[in-house]
Design a protein around this motif. Sequence first.
Motif, mmCIF file in Angstrom:
data_model
loop_
_atom_site.group_PDB
_atom_site.id
_atom_site.type_symbol
_atom_site.label_atom_id
_atom_site.label_comp_id
_atom_site.label_asym_id
_atom_site.label_seq_id
_atom_site.Cartn_x
_atom_site.Cartn_y
_atom_site.Cartn_z
ATOM 1 N N SER A 119 -9.105 30.136 22.887
ATOM 2 C CA SER A 119 -10.007 29.962 24.028
ATOM 3 C C SER A 119 -9.374 30.504 25.301
ATOM 4 C CB SER A 119 -10.311 28.478 24.243
ATOM 5 O OG SER A 119 -10.970 27.941 23.138
ATOM 6 N N ILE A 120 -8.070 30.270 25.430
ATOM 7 C CA ILE A 120 -7.387 30.726 26.651
ATOM 8 C C ILE A 120 -7.310 32.249 26.679
ATOM 9 C CG2 ILE A 120 -5.199 30.613 27.920
ATOM 10 C CD1 ILE A 120 -5.000 27.700 26.676
ATOM 11 N N ASP A 121 -7.028 32.841 25.500
ATOM 12 C CA ASP A 121 -7.028 34.310 25.421
ATOM 13 C C ASP A 121 -8.403 34.867 25.789
ATOM 14 O OD1 ASP A 121 -4.446 34.103 24.523
ATOM 15 O OD2 ASP A 121 -4.934 34.430 22.393
ATOM 16 N N LEU A 122 -9.452 34.212 25.268
ATOM 17 C CA LEU A 122 -10.810 34.695 25.535
ATOM 18 C C LEU A 122 -11.127 34.604 27.031
ATOM 19 C CD1 LEU A 122 -13.604 35.691 24.547
ATOM 20 C CD2 LEU A 122 -14.204 33.294 24.090
ATOM 21 N N ALA A 123 -10.722 33.470 27.650
ATOM 22 C CA ALA A 123 -10.989 33.293 29.086
ATOM 23 C C ALA A 123 -10.318 34.397 29.892
ATOM 24 C CB ALA A 123 -10.493 31.918 29.536
ATOM 25 N N GLN A 124 -9.084 34.715 29.526
ATOM 26 C CA GLN A 124 -8.374 35.764 30.259
ATOM 27 C C GLN A 124 -9.050 37.118 30.071
ATOM 28 O OE1 GLN A 124 -4.392 34.814 28.717
ATOM 29 N NE2 GLN A 124 -3.800 34.195 30.798
ATOM 30 N N ALA A 125 -9.505 37.352 28.850
ATOM 31 C CA ALA A 125 -10.189 38.625 28.568
ATOM 32 C C ALA A 125 -11.489 38.737 29.374
ATOM 33 C CB ALA A 125 -10.480 38.749 27.070
ATOM 34 N N ILE A 126 -12.265 37.623 29.421
ATOM 35 C CA ILE A 126 -13.522 37.666 30.184
ATOM 36 C C ILE A 126 -13.220 37.908 31.663
ATOM 37 C CG2 ILE A 126 -15.596 36.388 30.857
ATOM 38 C CD1 ILE A 126 -15.329 34.731 28.284
ATOM 39 N N ASP A 127 -12.181 37.214 32.132
ATOM 40 C CA ASP A 127 -11.844 37.288 33.552
ATOM 41 C C ASP A 127 -11.475 38.705 33.975
ATOM 42 O OD1 ASP A 127 -11.575 35.810 35.975
ATOM 43 O OD2 ASP A 127 -9.401 36.062 35.804
ATOM 44 N N SER A 128 -10.909 39.463 33.034
ATOM 45 C CA SER A 128 -10.453 40.808 33.432
ATOM 46 C C SER A 128 -11.383 41.919 32.952
ATOM 47 C CB SER A 128 -9.026 41.039 32.911
ATOM 48 O OG SER A 128 -9.004 40.877 31.517
ATOM 49 N N ALA A 129 -12.462 41.572 32.221
ATOM 50 C CA ALA A 129 -13.365 42.624 31.728
ATOM 51 C C ALA A 129 -14.204 43.180 32.870
ATOM 52 C CB ALA A 129 -14.262 42.061 30.636
ATOM 53 N N SER A 130 -14.525 44.469 32.775
ATOM 54 C CA SER A 130 -15.353 45.069 33.823
ATOM 55 C C SER A 130 -16.831 44.868 33.519
ATOM 56 C CB SER A 130 -15.035 46.564 33.959
ATOM 57 O OG SER A 130 -15.203 47.197 32.714
ATOM 58 N N SER A 131 -17.638 44.849 34.582
ATOM 59 C CA SER A 131 -19.102 44.639 34.496
ATOM 60 C C SER A 131 -19.458 43.293 33.895
ATOM 61 C CB SER A 131 -19.773 45.755 33.701
ATOM 62 O OG SER A 131 -19.552 46.988 34.321
ATOM 63 N N VAL A 132 -18.513 42.374 33.889
ATOM 64 C CA VAL A 132 -18.723 41.030 33.355
ATOM 65 C C VAL A 132 -18.249 40.028 34.403
ATOM 66 C CG1 VAL A 132 -17.696 39.391 31.736
ATOM 67 C CG2 VAL A 132 -18.656 41.543 30.878
ATOM 68 N N ASN A 133 -19.146 39.112 34.771
ATOM 69 C CA ASN A 133 -18.748 38.055 35.713
ATOM 70 C C ASN A 133 -18.493 36.778 34.923
ATOM 71 O OD1 ASN A 133 -19.664 39.976 37.657
ATOM 72 N ND2 ASN A 133 -21.757 39.170 37.361
ATOM 73 N N PHE A 134 -17.282 36.275 34.998
ATOM 74 C CA PHE A 134 -16.949 35.049 34.267
ATOM 75 C C PHE A 134 -17.571 33.861 34.995
ATOM 76 C CE2 PHE A 134 -13.217 32.397 32.370
ATOM 77 C CZ PHE A 134 -14.132 31.754 31.547
ATOM 78 N N LYS A 135 -18.595 33.267 34.379
ATOM 79 C CA LYS A 135 -19.298 32.156 35.023
ATOM 80 C C LYS A 135 -18.734 30.795 34.665
ATOM 81 C CE LYS A 135 -22.823 32.038 37.052
ATOM 82 N NZ LYS A 135 -23.133 31.995 38.500
ATOM 83 N N GLY A 136 -18.238 30.648 33.438
ATOM 84 C CA GLY A 136 -17.714 29.344 33.070
ATOM 85 C C GLY A 136 -17.768 29.074 31.588
ATOM 86 N N ILE A 137 -17.930 27.791 31.272
ATOM 87 C CA ILE A 137 -17.824 27.330 29.889
ATOM 88 C C ILE A 137 -19.117 26.624 29.479
ATOM 89 C CG2 ILE A 137 -16.687 25.594 28.402
ATOM 90 C CD1 ILE A 137 -14.104 26.172 29.996
#
Lengths: 369, 369
Positions: A160-178
């Motif tokens: 889950s932590i790896d996924l959160a970091q990946a979402i946070d740094s992906a382009s054209s993707v806004n990390f909204k939450g869980i």
Amino acid sequence: MENPIVKPVGTDVLQLDTPAVVLDLDDLDFNIQNMASFFNDRNKPKLRPYVSVHRSPAIAHKQMSAGGTVGGICVSTLDQAEVFADSGINDILLVNFVITKRKIDRLIALSKRICISVVVETIDNLNSLSDAFSSNGVSIDVFMLINSGGEFGCLPDERSIDLAQAIDSASSVNFKGIVGFYEGFSSYFPIDDFEEHKKNVCKIVEVKTKIEQKGIEIAEFCIGSTFDYEWAASINGVTQILAGSYALMDSNLARLESKFVPAARVLGTVTGTPEKNIVITDSGQKSIGADVGVAIVSDWQGLTLSSLSAEHGTVLVEDSCIKYPKIKDKIWVVPWDIGGCLNSHDYINGVRGGKLEVVWEIAARGNYR
Amino acid sequence: MENPIVKPVGTDVLQLDTPAVVLDLDDLDFNIQNMASFFNDRNKPKLRPYVSVHRSPAIAHKQMSAGGTVGGICVSTLDQAEVFADSGINDILLVNFVITKRKIDRLIALSKRICISVVVETIDNLNSLSDAFSSNGVSIDVFMLINSGGEFGCLPDERSIDLAQAIDSASSVNFKGIVGFYEGFSSYFPIDDFEEHKKNVCKIVEVKTKIEQKGIEIAEFCIGSTFDYEWAASINGVTQILAGSYALMDSNLARLESKFVPAARVLGTVTGTPEKNIVITDSGQKSIGADVGVAIVSDWQGLTLSSLSAEHGTVLVEDSCIKYPKIKDKIWVVPWDIGGCLNSHDYINGVRGGKLEVVWEIAARGNYR
């Protein structure tokens, strides 16, 4: 598709052709107001009605109008999102994975019309979304789906932590939450698993804390359903409750949650009395649904729905039953799973005081894709 | 209602949006020809396709064109009869009771357009029909429904003989014959009840003989389904076999009947691989149905569909599985009960050689009344 056999407004409910799905509008209003006032009374969390239970824009708009919401809804399929977007709802959370190119293209198209957000559980899927939205020069709000004892979603561990970091740094993707997945709980689990459920949810809260410790902001934390909304609302940091079944209710939820009333029922007619203690109705699996449990006969002491064939129900009559059912008598059934029941119907009859007031289309019925 | 997301003819089946109900047209033709040739080869009985399994006029017309039929179909609801009448079928047997005044009025209206016959199990219902048709100056063909181990119908005892005499002497009612109720057998009973089933059917044959001994002619004797048509066709005096499931088949019938192939399947997509030995698909109860049994994964050794939530399927992967499913892989499922499955869909994708050839409306889906 279903022929609604529309009757004039004011028709007595017992004069509807059966089997009919009937929604008591006073009960519906009671349930919606009851839930809305809980959320209107607090700043946070707010409600995001999960409308895939009823799939009816008319009911969704009632839920939104009552207040206490985040200003949006959540749905289970992209098809449903498209239908509710067309009904004028502009903020939709899709609690499902959009995997194939064809569906990602549809998601991009929809994102140009409304504010649509989606869940992911794998870095692969995240990358597909990020690449596709980047190529189209648009962006998408993404939630990570964490599994709290349901069938799918990322497990609340290091992944889950790896996924959160990946979402946070992906382009054209806004990390909204869980989003914490809980659906299986309210539909299928026995009541004595509530403590186990709490433990599972707490695992998600722990993962959220770990993600925040990495410096990643979790703006929205969505968890809870009709069954556990009060408890879920007391969890620190929860911002959205994804409840939906409270509006219509069913036998399963009424067993677990007493603050709402079963507003939706199936009206049937006795078509046979083949032998002592048995009557047959015209309401079977096709019109009631039987995927989880057996529906309950309401408003008539001494009757039990014992089985359903495709087109008929078999009702057992206790010896103590004061009024023995006759041919043409009406039988009310509260479905075990109203979501499964409405999956068979294109229309729902709204009645008030026993008179037909409106026939609503279940516009997103059959929208599985 | 369902959004068909129509694709161009020639689209590769694996490019359809999922979940999709797919009908292999070669398999459908094989099943229909196979059954038709059995009945084309004999004078009596003939086939009356029971179309409430698929509810699609296009498939019904294929069944009729193949020959071996009585020139008509049978259905389970008045709604269905109206849809199939509109599709140009002029001889319909309604295997259900028409009880309420409103429905009797509809039956009278339909009887003015086509040759519609209906079943009765009680003298009360017979009298209602006789009175209503007399008042309207029209008549109706009536079959008596005798219960051979199913949920409803007149029991094969003295009451059956009383009912036959009442039908024979009622005005505006033409006594056409007997329908033996058997539906429960093929859908729900285990295979080892076949001997019990035979005994039940023989009770109906005995009652028929007793009725004839009273000087009442039984012109038509309808019994048998996809499962037992060969045996039923060998019973002396049987004139019509009411089989329907043979056209599409399902997991339940394929287990009992090897002369037809499962032509209809649900195509899904793997959307998650959350842990070892488990994959998640996008095809759940809403699109597959789960009212009787659990569907079977076809064309992929080592996969078993273990459970269905509303929108997702959980598939177990054996360690011995040579090709482990990946995200985006396609999974084919043969539903346990194709009637229940199609109850959720408004359209079926017809493919030949893996390419889309036609999208057929399931026009009588949701027609329960």
